[in-house]
Design a protein around this motif. Sequence first.
Motif, mmCIF file in Angstrom:
data_model
loop_
_atom_site.group_PDB
_atom_site.id
_atom_site.type_symbol
_atom_site.label_atom_id
_atom_site.label_comp_id
_atom_site.label_asym_id
_atom_site.label_seq_id
_atom_site.Cartn_x
_atom_site.Cartn_y
_atom_site.Cartn_z
ATOM 1 N N LEU A 334 103.476 -30.157 145.843
ATOM 2 C CA LEU A 334 104.268 -30.736 144.763
ATOM 3 C C LEU A 334 104.359 -29.784 143.577
ATOM 4 C CD1 LEU A 334 102.936 -34.413 144.863
ATOM 5 C CD2 LEU A 334 105.225 -33.631 145.500
ATOM 6 N N LEU A 335 103.312 -29.005 143.339
ATOM 7 C CA LEU A 335 103.313 -28.090 142.199
ATOM 8 C C LEU A 335 104.292 -26.934 142.375
ATOM 9 C CD1 LEU A 335 99.499 -27.911 141.362
ATOM 10 C CD2 LEU A 335 101.293 -28.971 139.969
ATOM 11 N N TRP A 385 98.985 -35.979 140.314
ATOM 12 C CA TRP A 385 97.671 -36.369 139.811
ATOM 13 C C TRP A 385 96.945 -37.252 140.822
ATOM 14 C CZ3 TRP A 385 96.735 -33.066 136.373
ATOM 15 C CH2 TRP A 385 97.687 -32.691 135.414
ATOM 16 N N ASP A 386 97.678 -38.141 141.481
ATOM 17 C CA ASP A 386 97.057 -38.983 142.513
ATOM 18 C C ASP A 386 96.514 -38.132 143.654
ATOM 19 O OD1 ASP A 386 97.775 -41.193 141.040
ATOM 20 O OD2 ASP A 386 99.625 -41.565 142.151
ATOM 21 N N ALA A 387 97.276 -37.103 144.051
ATOM 22 C CA ALA A 387 96.822 -36.226 145.131
ATOM 23 C C ALA A 387 95.589 -35.437 144.713
ATOM 24 C CB ALA A 387 97.949 -35.285 145.548
ATOM 25 N N ILE A 388 95.570 -34.931 143.478
ATOM 26 C CA ILE A 388 94.408 -34.180 142.993
ATOM 27 C C ILE A 388 93.182 -35.078 142.924
ATOM 28 C CG2 ILE A 388 93.480 -32.918 141.017
ATOM 29 C CD1 ILE A 388 96.269 -31.902 140.435
ATOM 30 N N GLY A 389 93.398 -36.348 142.552
ATOM 31 C CA GLY A 389 92.286 -37.290 142.479
ATOM 32 C C GLY A 389 91.607 -37.508 143.813
ATOM 33 N N LYS A 390 92.323 -37.319 144.925
ATOM 34 C CA LYS A 390 91.713 -37.451 146.251
ATOM 35 C C LYS A 390 90.753 -36.303 146.549
ATOM 36 C CE LYS A 390 95.676 -39.815 148.355
ATOM 37 N NZ LYS A 390 96.702 -39.739 149.440
ATOM 38 N N VAL A 391 90.955 -35.164 145.886
ATOM 39 C CA VAL A 391 90.119 -33.994 146.154
ATOM 40 C C VAL A 391 88.761 -34.135 145.481
ATOM 41 C CG1 VAL A 391 90.007 -31.480 146.055
ATOM 42 C CG2 VAL A 391 92.211 -32.619 146.292
ATOM 43 N N GLY A 392 88.758 -34.668 144.245
ATOM 44 C CA GLY A 392 87.511 -34.832 143.506
ATOM 45 C C GLY A 392 87.782 -35.039 142.030
ATOM 46 N N ARG A 393 86.723 -35.072 141.253
ATOM 47 C CA ARG A 393 86.873 -35.208 139.805
ATOM 48 C C ARG A 393 87.490 -33.927 139.243
ATOM 49 N NH1 ARG A 393 80.837 -36.663 138.139
ATOM 50 N NH2 ARG A 393 80.565 -34.870 139.541
ATOM 51 N N PHE A 394 88.434 -34.096 138.325
ATOM 52 C CA PHE A 394 89.149 -32.919 137.844
ATOM 53 C C PHE A 394 89.306 -32.963 136.334
ATOM 54 C CE2 PHE A 394 92.395 -36.108 138.602
ATOM 55 C CZ PHE A 394 93.260 -35.977 137.520
ATOM 56 N N LEU A 395 89.531 -31.787 135.789
ATOM 57 C CA LEU A 395 89.803 -31.605 134.370
ATOM 58 C C LEU A 395 90.992 -30.681 134.255
ATOM 59 C CD1 LEU A 395 88.943 -31.973 131.379
ATOM 60 C CD2 LEU A 395 87.539 -29.921 131.630
ATOM 61 N N ASP A 396 92.056 -31.123 133.596
ATOM 62 C CA ASP A 396 93.269 -30.312 133.474
ATOM 63 C C ASP A 396 93.380 -29.742 132.073
ATOM 64 O OD1 ASP A 396 95.528 -32.159 131.911
ATOM 65 O OD2 ASP A 396 94.067 -33.345 133.040
#
Length: 417
Positions: A334-335, A385-396
């Motif tokens: 998506l990015l 953001w939903d897809a990134i949330g499946k990978v783990g905790r994130f900070l943008d």
Amino acid sequence: MTDYARPEENTLGVILGKRNRAGVPAGSTAGRAMRQASARGASLGTGYLGVGASVLAGLQAVYGIGMFVSHAGEYPFILPAALAWVVYALALVGVATTIATRGEQMPDWLFGTFLIGLAGVVAFDLIAIWSLHDVGRYATAAASAGFGLLAALTLRRSRELLAVASILGMTLLVAILLTTKLTPQSIPAQILLLATAVMPVVFGIYIVRRFRRIVQLELDRVLVQSTVSAPRFAVGMLASEELARLDLAAEELLESVATGRTKLPLSPKTASTAASLATELRLHLIEGRRETWLYHAITESEQLGKSVTLADRGSLAGLLAPQQRDGLLAAVWLLVSDQSKSSPTAQLTIGPVTAIPEPGSKTITVPLVITTTAVPRSRVDPATWDAIGKVGRFLDSTQNSSLRVEIECIVTNPADQ
């Protein structure tokens, strides 16, 4: 020819099998699929667009005939104009019938005959209205010729159709300049005529190209998605095809020896073939054993291969669970899938693992950083953001006016497996 030469020839044929222009073995599953995709009538579903374009040309012809009937009393010689419509109808019906009976293809002879018919339509129509000195108002069949080109929209090259549309536009422009007095009252009709003759092909080509691009991207994504369920270390899709070919060749050679068709000891030529098989198998089995599913997903994708770079020295991407893999792949896709002129890119940096896991811990934390270019945070889709949330905790955050995401991936401890 002796019996022992036959399996040798089969083996050589498998090893040195022909490849298509994409580099895929002709006898492989991918090769067969590509041949089927390029077969007559199979063009990524664009045949349906061609049918729709032909229907649109027919509807415009009905409108043009209505305009011709409404001006019938003003023609000094109505026969050429009527003949133009007869030729136009015969050309469209003839092309539609030929395509329906011969399949979705338009060979050069059919395309040339169709163009001759359209040239006759324009000639007859201009002859009928020449003395009226207002081409834009009275041209009906000639204006419909541009829509008639839509019948070949998905069956001929774009540059051919653009060239024909340009010639049609220039012909009508010359006729306008020679016969029509350009005034503020007559100019709009002339511009509308030129647009009607040229723009349908231009818009049609644009739509077909966009449609093909969308379908190709979706096919690419489907192929890449298959790597999500791959083992931690695996060969890629193309390498799997190569291994299947070599395995078949080895089985044929061993079977021929077991059944006695190939006599022992092997002839020098057959022994050389067997040695080549063994070497190829060893190379394919040992190469890429440190390459993870993510490496193959990026390198074997047309879209990701030119937009994404991967730094994963510890091959930690292989530790990600299927759900994490799916989320990471979707997020990256998506990015970088924006088709704007900015050409967004992404760099994935995985590891190294700095936090020492507790003794007996079944999980470890793998750091993953996604650094992008030409991807402003304000334009990131919520699905990303939903897809990134499946990978783990994130900070943008934002780096050089582009998105940067740091993710903590909780994965199974390989030492505990």
